[in-house]
Enzyme design. Structure first.
Site, mmCIF file in Angstrom:
data_model
loop_
_atom_site.group_PDB
_atom_site.id
_atom_site.type_symbol
_atom_site.label_atom_id
_atom_site.label_comp_id
_atom_site.label_asym_id
_atom_site.label_seq_id
_atom_site.Cartn_x
_atom_site.Cartn_y
_atom_site.Cartn_z
ATOM 1 C CB CYS A 1 25.626 -3.611 17.093
ATOM 2 S SG CYS A 1 25.417 -2.743 18.647
ATOM 3 C CD GLU B 1 23.774 0.030 11.022
ATOM 4 O OE1 GLU B 1 23.374 -0.081 12.001
ATOM 5 O OE2 GLU B 1 24.846 -0.837 10.611
ATOM 6 C CG HIS C 1 25.579 0.529 14.527
ATOM 7 N ND1 HIS C 1 24.658 -0.279 14.576
ATOM 8 C CD2 HIS C 1 25.893 0.757 16.037
ATOM 9 C CE1 HIS C 1 23.994 -0.425 15.663
ATOM 10 N NE2 HIS C 1 24.944 0.049 16.598
#
Length: 212
Positions: free
Chosen positions: A82, A194, A192
């Site tokens: 990001c 995650e 992202h």
């Protein structure tokens, strides 16, 4: 045993990044750290972040982390996420601030003129939610991830590399934009991992095993 440093420069909640890396790297040492010495000693480095580019660059320098980030990006497996991707570029339109200059190019905002979907409907900025990521070619971090897989995005700005050869993926949102870059030991993504379910965990697992 691999040591992974997740750089904490005070911007954003890094818990989800740390938990995802711990999940794919059992038995390895995972350090969320603002200590340049820990970053320097790590085998590989994750450089995440969220927030505004001027704030991120200021906080990075206040913590004395710039030299450690630049050294890691030059010498060891390095994953930007990001804002951590955007900060690697020369300059950002967000606040008109210089970045770290690891990659040549600009960070630019989505233009209103581009913000139309295929059906002509107006698209919202920030770009928020799941979208397809079209790979620019083979790379170890794409192993086991289908081309066009969906990842989770939250951003109003994106990178525009001067050298198209560093683009590792593109995504369509009003216009096609670079959603991942890669060169040598560096891989960086706008989305992202995650927060991107199994595809994101696979990318993180690939990073842990990556030997550039």
């Amino acid at each position: 045993m691999t040591t992974v440093a997740i750089i904490d420069y005070g911007m954003g909640n890094l818990r989800s990044v740390a938990k995802a890396v711990e999940h794919v790297a059992p038995g390895h040492r995972i350090h969320v750290t603002c200590d340049p010495a820990v970053v320097a000693a790590a085998d590989r480095v994750v450089f995440p972040g969220q927030g505004a580019m001027p704030d991120c660059m200021r906080e990075l320098d206040l913590r004395g982390l710039r030299p450690a980030v630049l050294a890691a990006a030059a010498t060891k497996p390095f994953l930007g996420i990001c804002i951590g991707q955007q900060m690697l570029f020369e300059h950002s339109e967000e606040g008109d601030v210089p970045g770290l200059g690891v990659f040549e190019g600009e960070v630019v905002r989505f233009r209103d003129a581009d913000m139309l979907g295929a059906d002509g409907a107006r698209l919202k900025v920030p770009h928020m939610g799941w979208n397809e990521v079209w790979q620019g070619g083979e790379h170890a971090l794409w192993e086991g991830i289908p081309d066009g897989e969906r990842f989770y995005f939250v951003h109003s700005y994106y990178v525009s590399p001067s050298d198209p050869a560093v683009s590792a993926a593109e995504t369509l949102y009003g216009r096609r934009f670079t959603s991942a870059v890669a060169r040598a030991n560096i891989f960086a993504v706008q989305f992202h991992p995650e927060k991107s379910a199994q595809a994101g965990l696979r990318l993180l697992s690939n990073f842990i095993r990556w030997a550039p």
